[in-house]
Design a protein around this motif. Sequence first.
Motif, short mmCIF file in Angstrom:
data_model
loop_
_atom_site.label_atom_id
_atom_site.label_comp_id
_atom_site.label_asym_id
_atom_site.label_seq_id
_atom_site.Cartn_x
_atom_site.Cartn_y
_atom_site.Cartn_z
N PHE A 1 -8.91 44.62 -41.58
CA PHE A 1 -8.64 44.09 -40.23
C PHE A 1 -9.91 44.07 -39.39
O PHE A 1 -10.84 44.85 -39.64
N GLU A 2 -9.91 43.17 -38.42
CA GLU A 2 -11.05 43.04 -37.52
C GLU A 2 -11.19 44.32 -36.70
O GLU A 2 -10.21 44.80 -36.11
N ASP B 1 -3.38 46.27 -30.43
CA ASP B 1 -3.28 45.00 -29.70
C ASP B 1 -3.94 45.13 -28.33
O ASP B 1 -4.66 44.23 -27.88
N LEU C 1 -6.07 52.94 -38.50
CA LEU C 1 -6.02 51.99 -37.38
C LEU C 1 -6.36 52.70 -36.07
O LEU C 1 -7.19 52.24 -35.29
N ASN D 1 -6.01 38.32 -37.16
CA ASN D 1 -6.62 38.67 -38.45
C ASN D 1 -6.42 37.58 -39.49
O ASN D 1 -6.49 37.84 -40.69
N VAL E 1 -1.53 40.41 -33.39
CA VAL E 1 -2.49 41.14 -34.24
C VAL E 1 -2.66 40.44 -35.59
O VAL E 1 -3.77 40.28 -36.09
N LEU E 2 -1.54 40.01 -36.15
CA LEU E 2 -1.61 39.33 -37.45
C LEU E 2 -2.39 38.02 -37.32
O LEU E 2 -3.29 37.74 -38.12
N ILE F 1 0.56 49.79 -33.36
CA ILE F 1 0.21 48.37 -33.24
C ILE F 1 -0.03 47.98 -31.79
O ILE F 1 -0.92 47.16 -31.49
N LEU G 1 -2.24 45.63 -43.02
CA LEU G 1 -3.53 45.45 -42.34
C LEU G 1 -4.63 46.23 -43.06
O LEU G 1 -5.75 45.74 -43.21
N ILE H 1 3.55 46.97 -41.74
CA ILE H 1 2.46 46.32 -41.01
C ILE H 1 1.13 47.08 -41.13
O ILE H 1 0.08 46.49 -41.34
N HIS H 2 1.20 48.42 -41.05
CA HIS H 2 -0.03 49.21 -41.12
C HIS H 2 -0.65 49.13 -42.51
O HIS H 2 -1.85 49.00 -42.68
#
Lengths: 448, 481
Positions: free
Chosen positions: A317-318, A438, A354, A225, A221-222, A434, A312, A308-309
């Motif tokens: 984020f995309e 993903d 998210l 992005n 995911v990272l 996540i 992003l 992480i959240h």
Amino acid sequence: MATDSRQASSGTRPSNFRGPDVPAPEDMYKCVHCGFCLQSCPTYLETGLEAESPRGRIALMKAVEEGRTEITPAIVGHWDKCLQCRACEVVCPSGVPYGRLMEATRANVETVFKRGFKQRRARNMGFNGVLPNTKRLNRIGGMFRFYQNSGLQTVARKTRAVRLAPGGSLEKFLPRLSDNFFIASGQIIRPEGEVRARVALLGGCVMRLTHAPTLDAVTRVLARNGVEVYVPETQGCCGALNAHSGERESARDMARKNIDAFLEVETDAIIVAAAGCGSTMKEYDDLLANDPEYAEKAADVAERTRDIHEFLAELGFEAPTGSLATKGKDLKVTYQDSCHLGHAQQITAPPRQLLNSIPGVEFVEMEESLICCGSAGTYSLIEQEMSQRLGRRKSNNIVASGAAVVATANPGCVIQMEQALERAGEGTQVRYVIDLLDESYQIADDTN
Amino acid sequence: MSEKSALVHDLEQVVEPTHVVWRPEDLLVYEYDGSIDRNNPGAVVVPSSVEQISEIIKIARKHNAPVVPRGAGTGLSGGAISMEGAVVLALTRLNKVLEIDKENRVAIVEPGVVNLELGQAVAPYGLQYVPDPSSQSACTIGGNVGENAGGPHCLAYGVTTNHVLGMEVVLADGTVTWLGGDAREVPGYDLRGVFIGSEGTLAVVTKVAVRLVPQPEAIRTMVAAFSSVEAASETVADIVASGVIPGAVEMIDRLCIEAVEPAFHPGYPEDAQAILLVEVDGLRETVAEQAELVEELCRKHGTTDWRTAEDEEERETLWASRKKALGALGRLAPNYYLIDGVIPPTRLPETMSKINALSDELEIPIANVLHAGDGNLHPCILFDSRQPEQVEKALIAGGRILEMCVEVGGALSGEHGIGLEKQGYLPLVFTDEDLEAMARLKPAFGAAGMFNPGKIFPTDEQREGIPHAAIMQRLTSDMVI
């Protein structure tokens, strides 16, 4: 062991908190016993007992501080019952730093209070023998994975042979281990296009054994992005479990080791996918405040740590495009706020943001999403009865929401809710936020 | 006394041992409530049913032990603090909303239901339970009944007694009975009214039938800042005199703002010496009209900053800053002593000035937060209970404020009850004959020596000596267990 007796902050009697780690009187006397914390506390909600509430636990700290009582087994029992979920901290109008108070109190208990032999042995093995030692953790994880995959577990459970093994009563809490552990080996995961940020990733201790695929998902995911991910090899367990249990000295050693590992390379952020670890790393400055060599470095790491959240959401984020709907039916998802994300880090919106961005997801709130599920690190092993009561309360609320999936942000919560739902005979899935994101990205790729 | 007493043994036959508290260190957490006072109970029992409560009372009677009912322990007059080694009966586990009758707008609830949770339970039906004590996120309906609690929105709609239709109670002999019912009127004496506000001295309340009302069609919440407490007070006096009855008119002063700003970030102007929080509700047309009038009066008295809450979120922030202000005072001092005195609203300007002068004279900080619309003051005297000289000063200041209230034709308590805190001051408003007549009520219900002893009525010592001497003694004693 230091036994210097401090004068209590009032009166003529000495404080019964002794030694290097004492809860600060100025922290406890911020509490004006208004009681606004009561309804936020899971153990108070379950028992209706003042001693199992934040206000009660602080009153006991004050009584010990004022020399009105020794630290007795009953008092330690009430402090041990605290999940350290820190829901009370969020609602406290006075700003009592409850998490800090309870951590220091636990540390003091370990210095001045003598626990029974069995408890001492188990604590020493776990906190000093296993958690700080990455290689040993891998070896033990590997043994248990073999036990699960070889069919031995099935046999042992059916024949009830597990009961004969030392610690066998805990076997039922053994989480499902990942087929391939996530190993931190200094690897670098590079995005395909432009690099928007460079980060270091914490693998952790439990998560990389039980939820290795999620850590892989985090790196994917990272990278997607535009984030370059570096996984320092010399990192280890963050020390959260030790710090929460009053084992502050070993926690400090673990923190120092991680600080060295994460400051080795200049990065924009240190990314943590487990809420419990993120909250502890953000408080490294507190933990090492009195260490002249590390205090500044600890503050640097704390400053750069990002969940992480949170990361992003900050970065942008995309938008995911792959739909999680099956046969035209949206996937109903609810969210459990991991305590160390929702309370300790006060991050509640980004995970929801998210989830809401994923096509084919119908997001529903459940009742009491801010009440602890009962996992609370080692709590689920030590305070089994209360942990399971809270697990039942949680599974009831999850089921009542009608969701097919409950998403969350911490390994302990995932394991606890899986076990609680299984005991309740419910098929609701437990997933990391996540992982769902993903999955949506992957579906989009597959259909293109 | 770290051995179980015979009383505790008997209680454990009725309630599981985890919920019978007797070890001295475990009792430490039941020596306090939300007030400044403290005293050790003999034992604590936390039952889960009416049947158990009836049995507990019979056991207590057998052992000649008095009983003190307790809700969440957020009370501010010491009502839940145990005297004379009494057994504390905590009702926290009786916490269910049993029935919501949407058509007849009645709910039946157990006493341990938290006020705010009752509100949340009836909200989906478009209904509300009006009394909203500032501690509503923690305090229980049983405690509200015991103290006849008020709240900001009681200005227009009345206090607890106006919203309770009936109660199930357990009397001193263990009998379970109803006073009033779920109907609007019952024939005969209004015993319900007698028990509401009786501060746990007559019976244990085990169920409450509450009146619900429809949520208002429109609400407008407004904030006005003033450069002096006097200007804000004059505005309040004018609003009251104008004949408008807003849903709520609340005030907080500079010191209080310093506590709530970092806690809730309501965004009050930095130079404001007092803030008025005014809410009008009802039909859309009336609300617009009333809001306009309130604004006009605030401007007439020179408000320095005026705003209306834009959305529900802002409204909630504003209300949190008011309702949770007491808790936030911990940012300023380890203890506060809140005085619940009442005055005619028209006397606000002079009384607020006198309170400020008293603070200067005694050199002790006083933070003011008040239900200004009905003249219910809540000066909070800030002190540190670990410093005996500060304790004494706070108690003296409290007494002086109560005297001020009585002098201008007010009352000792608006909504918190008399309890331990103000019993010594009762002779300021009642003659000996009055007090004796009131004291006859307790034996009439067989409750003499049984429920919540040592409360409300002044002791002989208090009548003859210093009203606050007993509290002073408790607060400064060692109390090592």
